[in-house]
Scaffold this active site. Structure first.
Site, short mmCIF file in Angstrom:
data_model
loop_
_atom_site.label_atom_id
_atom_site.label_comp_id
_atom_site.label_asym_id
_atom_site.label_seq_id
_atom_site.Cartn_x
_atom_site.Cartn_y
_atom_site.Cartn_z
CD GLN A 104 4.80 -4.04 -1.88
OE1 GLN A 104 5.63 -3.20 -1.59
NE2 GLN A 104 3.53 -3.75 -2.03
CB VAL A 106 7.71 -12.20 4.34
CG1 VAL A 106 8.57 -11.31 3.44
CG2 VAL A 106 7.49 -11.52 5.70
CG HIS A 122 9.45 -7.35 -0.81
ND1 HIS A 122 8.81 -6.27 -0.26
CD2 HIS A 122 10.02 -6.90 -1.97
CE1 HIS A 122 8.97 -5.22 -1.05
NE2 HIS A 122 9.69 -5.56 -2.09
CB THR A 191 1.12 -1.54 -0.97
OG1 THR A 191 2.48 -1.07 -1.06
CG2 THR A 191 0.40 -1.27 -2.28
CG ASN A 216 -3.73 1.99 1.51
OD1 ASN A 216 -3.10 0.93 1.40
ND2 ASN A 216 -3.32 2.95 2.30
N1 APR Z 1 -6.64 -2.13 5.30
C1 APR Z 1 -6.09 -1.49 4.24
N2 APR Z 1 -4.96 -0.78 4.30
C2 APR Z 1 -4.35 -0.69 5.49
C3 APR Z 1 -4.88 -1.31 6.65
C4 APR Z 1 -6.07 -2.05 6.54
N3 APR Z 1 -6.64 -2.67 7.57
N4 APR Z 1 -4.04 -1.02 7.68
C5 APR Z 1 -3.06 -0.25 7.18
N5 APR Z 1 -3.23 -0.04 5.86
C6 APR Z 1 -2.39 0.70 4.90
C7 APR Z 1 -1.55 1.78 5.51
O1 APR Z 1 -2.28 2.98 5.61
C8 APR Z 1 -0.40 1.88 4.52
O2 APR Z 1 -0.69 2.80 3.48
O3 APR Z 1 -1.50 -0.21 4.32
C9 APR Z 1 -0.32 0.47 3.93
C10 APR Z 1 0.86 -0.33 4.42
O4 APR Z 1 2.04 0.28 3.95
P1 APR Z 1 3.48 -0.24 4.39
O5 APR Z 1 3.50 -0.52 5.84
O6 APR Z 1 4.48 0.72 3.84
O7 APR Z 1 3.57 -1.69 3.68
P2 APR Z 1 4.11 -2.06 2.23
O8 APR Z 1 3.64 -1.07 1.23
O9 APR Z 1 3.77 -3.48 2.04
O10 APR Z 1 5.66 -1.91 2.43
C11 APR Z 1 6.50 -2.27 1.39
O11 APR Z 1 8.37 -1.99 2.80
O12 APR Z 1 9.79 -2.17 4.62
C12 APR Z 1 9.26 -2.77 3.57
O13 APR Z 1 9.82 -4.88 2.89
C13 APR Z 1 8.81 -4.19 3.57
O14 APR Z 1 7.42 -5.30 1.93
C14 APR Z 1 7.55 -4.16 2.75
C15 APR Z 1 7.75 -2.89 1.91
#
Ligand code: APR
Length: 250
Positions: A104, A106, A122, A191, A216
């Protein structure tokens, strides 16, 4: 189960399969200095996504979205390099286990790490497209000191990412669903699994009989209902641990 035991279990499971896919999110790039969207230090704590990441908001006022939001994110993304988690997935491909990364993100860091089949669900910040004439430019050829960046025709450029309110390119959605429904293992890394339709891919994988191994920093909506097991921790450390175990057992 303790983290070490789960890391060993993941290495054993991966070792027994030649048909692994990965779904990654912003969390995998946090150790590369790119902030996540949700959770601690998340971008959406500072910005309202409907005001800065929705296509209608962008088209209404691209200058504002570039200046307030995209400029900084783009700068961080353009200078980031892969971390141990990206390198781990690349190694997993080189060893013959992992076939495809569906991301997801970029930021292009999976390709930079060496993965050869990456679905950019994305889109990407590596290319930008003119709102007027549709000409595209590699980010490397653009000068971002002038914001918004502009095309030679004078039109404002947009990153070739998928804004909220835009469709996932249908061929990418179709292929990702195919992969989710035919892989043996789906590694889900970093994610929150909140944004659709990406969040459905682990559900498809589970219902098609695959193991869903989640990595995660904190539990997510998948953890108790969809994931076969979840390894909590930093993606870089966990992936390095898995690769170490896997290589030791080969
Ligand atoms: N290692 C593993 N996980 C991590 C770390 C790390 N070092 N740091 C943070 N996280 C976890 C967070 O706890 C969270 O659950 O990664 C996850 C990131 O989640 P989001 O910020 O929601 O990212 P994502 O799931 O990729 O978001 C999806 O949302 O706004 C949009 O388009 C954007 O592609 C993105 C989509």
């Amino acid at each position: 189960m303790m983290t070490d035991a789960l890391v060993k279990k993941a290495a054993r499971d991966l070792c027994a399969s030649r048909n692994v896919a990965a779904l990654t999110g912003a969390g995998i790039s946090v150790e590369s200095g790119i902030p996540p969207f949700r959770g601690k230090g998340g971008v959406w704590e500072k910005f309202d996504p409907m005001e800065y990441a929705h296509i209608d908001a962008f088209m209404r006022n691209p200058e504002k979205v570039w200046k307030v939001f995209l400029k900084e994110l783009n700068e961080v993304v353009q200078k980031a390099s892969p971390n141990a988690a990206h390198m781990g997935l690349s190694r997993l491909e080189a060893l013959g286990f992992l076939k495809t990364v569906i991301t997801q993100n970029v930021d292009g860091l999976h390709q930079a790490a060496g993965n050869t089949d990456v679905i950019e669900f994305h889109g990407t910040f590596a290319r930008h497209r003119c709102l007027e004439c549709s000409r595209t430019y590699p980010a490397a050829e653009l000068n971002f000191s002038r914001i918004p960046p502009r095309c030679e025709c004078g039109g404002i450029l947009r990153p070739e990412c998928v804004f909220f309110g835009e469709m996932i390119p249908p061929h990418l959605l179709w292929r990702s669903e195919q992969i989710a429904s035919t892989c043996d293992i789906l590694l889900v890394v970093g994610t929150s699994a909140i944004v659709q339709p990406a969040a459905t891919l682990p559900v498809i994988a589970k219902h098609s009989g695959a193991k869903v191994i989640e990595i995660n920093a904190e539990p997510t909506a998948l953890t108790d209902s969809v994931s076969t097991y979840c390894i909590l921790g930093k993606a870089g450390e966990i992936m390095s641990g898995i690769i170490r175990e896997l290589e030791a057992s080969m």
